[in-house]
Write a protein that holds these residues in place. Structure first.
Motif, PDB file in Angstrom:
ATOM      1  N   SER A 382     -54.653 105.829  97.801  1.00 39.91           N
ATOM      2  CA  SER A 382     -53.199 105.751  97.609  1.00 39.91           C
ATOM      3  C   SER A 382     -52.749 104.341  97.229  1.00 39.91           C
ATOM      4  N   ILE A 383     -53.525 103.336  97.586  1.00 38.72           N
ATOM      5  CA  ILE A 383     -53.111 101.956  97.298  1.00 38.72           C
ATOM      6  C   ILE A 383     -53.123 101.683  95.797  1.00 38.72           C
ATOM      7  N   PRO A 384     -54.255 101.895  95.096  1.00 38.94           N
ATOM      8  CA  PRO A 384     -54.190 101.667  93.641  1.00 38.94           C
ATOM      9  C   PRO A 384     -53.465 102.768  92.879  1.00 38.94           C
ATOM     10  N   LEU A 385     -53.599 104.026  93.332  1.00 32.93           N
ATOM     11  CA  LEU A 385     -53.042 105.132  92.553  1.00 32.93           C
ATOM     12  C   LEU A 385     -51.522 105.124  92.537  1.00 32.93           C
ATOM     13  N   THR A 386     -50.893 104.790  93.658  1.00 35.90           N
ATOM     14  CA  THR A 386     -49.425 104.756  93.646  1.00 35.90           C
ATOM     15  C   THR A 386     -48.905 103.533  92.907  1.00 35.90           C
ATOM     16  N   TYR A 387     -49.788 102.578  92.611  1.00 34.58           N
ATOM     17  CA  TYR A 387     -49.406 101.437  91.781  1.00 34.58           C
ATOM     18  C   TYR A 387     -49.505 101.797  90.305  1.00 34.58           C
ATOM     19  N   PHE A 388     -50.555 102.522  89.947  1.00 30.62           N
ATOM     20  CA  PHE A 388     -50.787 102.855  88.547  1.00 30.62           C
ATOM     21  C   PHE A 388     -50.129 104.163  88.117  1.00 30.62           C
ATOM     22  N   MET A 389     -49.627 104.939  89.075  1.00 27.76           N
ATOM     23  CA  MET A 389     -49.022 106.228  88.763  1.00 27.76           C
ATOM     24  C   MET A 389     -47.650 106.311  89.415  1.00 27.76           C
ATOM     25  N   SER A 390     -46.834 107.201  88.892  1.00 27.49           N
ATOM     26  CA  SER A 390     -45.554 107.457  89.547  1.00 27.49           C
ATOM     27  C   SER A 390     -45.809 108.237  90.833  1.00 27.49           C
ATOM     28  N   ILE A 416     -53.956 114.208 105.611  1.00 26.17           N
ATOM     29  CA  ILE A 416     -53.951 113.792 104.206  1.00 26.17           C
ATOM     30  C   ILE A 416     -52.561 113.307 103.815  1.00 26.17           C
ATOM     31  N   ALA A 417     -51.540 114.039 104.229  1.00 24.28           N
ATOM     32  CA  ALA A 417     -50.169 113.671 103.884  1.00 24.28           C
ATOM     33  C   ALA A 417     -49.803 112.303 104.462  1.00 24.28           C
ATOM     34  N   ARG A 418     -50.166 112.076 105.723  1.00 20.67           N
ATOM     35  CA  ARG A 418     -49.858 110.778 106.336  1.00 20.67           C
ATOM     36  C   ARG A 418     -50.612 109.651 105.651  1.00 20.67           C
ATOM     37  N   ALA A 419     -51.876 109.899 105.350  1.00 19.05           N
ATOM     38  CA  ALA A 419     -52.678 108.862 104.692  1.00 19.05           C
ATOM     39  C   ALA A 419     -52.136 108.537 103.308  1.00 19.05           C
ATOM     40  N   SER A 420     -51.513 109.520 102.662  1.00 24.98           N
ATOM     41  CA  SER A 420     -51.007 109.302 101.307  1.00 24.98           C
ATOM     42  C   SER A 420     -49.831 108.329 101.270  1.00 24.98           C
ATOM     43  N   LEU A 421     -49.224 108.057 102.430  1.00 23.03           N
ATOM     44  CA  LEU A 421     -48.085 107.135 102.489  1.00 23.03           C
ATOM     45  C   LEU A 421     -48.516 105.673 102.557  1.00 23.03           C
ATOM     46  N   VAL A 422     -49.788 105.446 102.769  1.00 23.27           N
ATOM     47  CA  VAL A 422     -50.294 104.089 103.026  1.00 23.27           C
ATOM     48  C   VAL A 422     -50.006 103.134 101.876  1.00 23.27           C
ATOM     49  N   GLY A 423     -50.066 103.606 100.638  1.00 24.92           N
ATOM     50  CA  GLY A 423     -49.949 102.714  99.485  1.00 24.92           C
ATOM     51  C   GLY A 423     -48.539 102.310  99.104  1.00 24.92           C
ATOM     52  N   GLN A 424     -47.520 102.760  99.839  1.00 29.32           N
ATOM     53  CA  GLN A 424     -46.139 102.489  99.439  1.00 29.32           C
ATOM     54  C   GLN A 424     -45.749 101.012  99.405  1.00 29.32           C
ATOM     55  N   THR A 454     -47.315  88.982  94.417  1.00 26.02           N
ATOM     56  CA  THR A 454     -47.048  90.024  95.410  1.00 26.02           C
ATOM     57  C   THR A 454     -48.205  90.978  95.648  1.00 26.02           C
ATOM     58  N   VAL A 455     -48.970  91.301  94.605  1.00 27.30           N
ATOM     59  CA  VAL A 455     -49.961  92.373  94.713  1.00 27.30           C
ATOM     60  C   VAL A 455     -50.920  92.167  95.882  1.00 27.30           C
ATOM     61  N   LYS A 456     -51.423  90.966  96.037  1.00 30.08           N
ATOM     62  CA  LYS A 456     -52.418  90.728  97.100  1.00 30.08           C
ATOM     63  C   LYS A 456     -51.817  90.912  98.485  1.00 30.08           C
ATOM     64  N   TRP A 457     -50.571  90.452  98.669  1.00 27.80           N
ATOM     65  CA  TRP A 457     -49.947  90.574  99.986  1.00 27.80           C
ATOM     66  C   TRP A 457     -49.549  92.020 100.273  1.00 27.80           C
ATOM     67  N   ALA A 458     -49.054  92.716  99.254  1.00 24.41           N
ATOM     68  CA  ALA A 458     -48.655  94.108  99.447  1.00 24.41           C
ATOM     69  C   ALA A 458     -49.869  94.990  99.720  1.00 24.41           C
ATOM     70  N   ALA A 459     -50.979  94.742  99.001  1.00 23.96           N
ATOM     71  CA  ALA A 459     -52.204  95.516  99.242  1.00 23.96           C
ATOM     72  C   ALA A 459     -52.721  95.268 100.653  1.00 23.96           C
ATOM     73  N   VAL A 464     -53.284  97.177 106.384  1.00 25.78           N
ATOM     74  CA  VAL A 464     -52.902  97.051 107.796  1.00 25.78           C
ATOM     75  C   VAL A 464     -52.342  98.377 108.300  1.00 25.78           C
ATOM     76  N   VAL A 465     -51.491  99.018 107.507  1.00 23.65           N
ATOM     77  CA  VAL A 465     -50.927 100.325 107.893  1.00 23.65           C
ATOM     78  C   VAL A 465     -52.045 101.347 108.038  1.00 23.65           C
ATOM     79  N   LEU A 466     -52.998 101.342 107.120  1.00 21.53           N
ATOM     80  CA  LEU A 466     -54.120 102.294 107.186  1.00 21.53           C
ATOM     81  C   LEU A 466     -54.950 102.055 108.450  1.00 21.53           C
ATOM     82  N   CYS A 467     -55.280 100.816 108.727  1.00 22.11           N
ATOM     83  CA  CYS A 467     -56.068 100.504 109.934  1.00 22.11           C
ATOM     84  C   CYS A 467     -55.309 100.877 111.204  1.00 22.11           C
ATOM     85  N   ALA A 468     -53.985 100.624 111.204  1.00 21.95           N
ATOM     86  CA  ALA A 468     -53.182 101.007 112.373  1.00 21.95           C
ATOM     87  C   ALA A 468     -53.163 102.518 112.555  1.00 21.95           C
ATOM     88  N   GLY A 469     -53.069 103.250 111.446  1.00 21.44           N
ATOM     89  CA  GLY A 469     -53.102 104.713 111.539  1.00 21.44           C
ATOM     90  C   GLY A 469     -54.420 105.223 112.100  1.00 21.44           C
TER      91      GLY A 469
END
Length: 475
Positions: A382-390, A416-424, A454-459, A464-469
């Protein structure tokens, strides 16, 4: 072939704008047009562009009138007390200002609209960054990352899309994610502290009185900036930020651009102020945001009505109204032009089938042994895909395939749904998100500079959100 060309098109776009070889508008239009011809579908380019424009036209209309509305609110002084209050509270400490940026962006993000969040945040904070010569990419990076974490609210879009795509309840997806998202917000605040300390080291710290006195006492060619130890160091005002102690010129490309604009947010003498109408304007803004949250009308209609009412009440004379519209015409043209240019990019990406082929390739590249860990795979993808896709392409095109693959190994669609939010957090800086052009446009920051910073800090925040989940057993 479409998969390779799709990734090549995105990579070409990002490289050219980050190296400043092309403007974002030109790159968003010309690069997809060339790739559309390269895949042999040049004859359909017009259809793809019209489809893309049709999908983004409401967004462009909303941004046009929202910029006019909030521009008028800035002109009449609605945000002046906020700016003065933050400056007095922060005592012109760069670290506190950066943290304040993160907090303000997170709070305003509760309305669920990124464009509104960025307009309000930049309106309030931009004068502080300009006065103290702080890095504007720090402001845009922190605001975008904070908004990305909050973008997971059920009414923000991604959660609703995930729920719709997998036929789940949005509350079942979001509520268990709250602890992980809370950790994500803490990570953004810690990031703000780190970046703020770097700015403090680079620029020093002033009190409010010193900050206000500096500009009036400033020589034409020299700016005095308070050093951390109390002494002043001289920095030439030649249009660059200057690295200062611990500074990095590459990360402060837009700091001093337009420094002659002064501290407009605190100018008590500008002729557009309407102090007698302050509470009317505050009430109108609150009513507008409330109507947005309650979805009483489409957002473009709300801002159209709001802008018309704000102009009519605050500037009843036609010459004054024309002057206010003209004053904000540059922002309107830049942002709306960027949105329509992005429509070419998204239209070609979707119309040629590149998005579908890219998604199928990525899903097919997942080893069978990763099936039981499909939730983790989804979070990472979700991290790269939500960046490269709508978001539409990711949640309606990729997530259902990932959920089906996970179900075969006993992985719940909710995970799966919760994990998909990680890249926001990273998604909100994507070149496919119209709101990011509002952010960089109002902050007068080059999109390439914002991306590099921004990209490095946002990624990292997304991870961090993924590890916390995973730690809380949510994912």
């Amino acid at each position: 072939m479409l998969t390779i060309l799709g990734f090549a098109m995105i990579a070409t776009f990002l490289v050219l704008i980050m190296l400043k070889k092309m403007s974002p508008i030109a790159a968003l239009v010309l690069i997809p047009a060339l790739f559309c011809v390269a895949v042999g579908q040049g004859a359909k380019l017009g259809d793809y562009v019209i489809d893309g424009v049709g999908n983004l036209a409401p967004t462009a209309a909303m941004l046009m009138f929202a910029i006019v509305y909030f521009g008028v609110m800035i002109d009449v002084g609605l945000f002046d007390p906020i700016v003065r209050g933050i400056l007095r509270f922060c005592k012109a400490d760069p670290m506190r200002i950066v943290v304040g940026t993160a907090v303000l962006a997170a709070i305003v993000s509760l309305d669920g609209d990124g464009s509104t969040t960025f307009m309000i945040t930049v309106s309030a904070m931009y004068p502080l960054y300009k006065r103290l010569k702080m890095s504007l990419v720090v402001m845009t990076g922190v605001a975008a990352t904070a908004n990305g974490v909050m973008n997971t609210l059920p009414w923000g879009g991604p959660t609703a899309r995930a729920a719709t795509a997998l036929k789940l309840d949005a509350g079942d997806i979001f509520v268990p994610m709250i602890p992980a998202l809370g950790i994500g917000l803490v990570a953004v605040l810690l990031l703000a502290v780190v970046l703020g300390r770097r700015e403090r080291k680079r620029l020093g710290m002033l009190t409010l009185d010193e900050a206000l006195a500096t500009e009036t006492a400033m020589e034409p060619e020299t700016v005095l900036v308070g050093a951390g130890g109390g002494s002043d160091r001289t920095r030439k005002n030649s249009g660059g930020a200057g690295t200062g102690a611990g500074g990095d010129a590459a990360e402060h490309p837009a700091t001093d651009e337009g420094a002659d604009e002064g501290f407009k947010g605190l100018d008590p003498d500008r002729t557009t102020l309407r102090p007698k109408l302050y509470w009317f304007n505050a009430g109108l803004t609150i009513a507008l945001l409330t109507a947005m949250i309650m979805e009483l009308m489409p957002i473009p209609v709300l801002f159209l009505l709001g802008a018309a009412l704000a102009l009519t009440v605050n500037f009843p004379h036609m010459p004054d109204q024309r002057a206010r519209i003209a004053a904000h015409a540059d922002n309107v043209l830049n942002v709306s032009g960027m949105v329509f240019a992005a429509a070419v990019f998204t239209g070609v990406l979707s119309g040629t089938g590149m998005v579908e082929h890219m998604a199928d390739w990525l899903v097919g590249a997942i080893p069978d042994g990763m099936g039981p860990h499909m939730a983790i795979v989804t979070g990472i993808l979700s991290i790269p895909l939500t960046y490269f896709m709508s978001n539409d392409g990711f949640y309606f095109g990729v997530v259902p395939v990932l959920a089906e693959a996970g179900a075969a190994h006993g992985v719940s669609p909710l995970e799966i749904a919760r994990a998909s939010l990680v890249g926001q957090p990273l998604h909100m800086s994507s070149p496919l998100v119209p709101a990011v052009y509002v952010l960089v446009g109002m902050a007068k920051v080059e999109f390439g500079d914002h991306t590099r910073f921004t990209v490095k800090w946002a990624a990292l925040t997304s991870l961090v959100v993924l590890c916390a989940g995973l730690l809380f057993g949510i994912i």
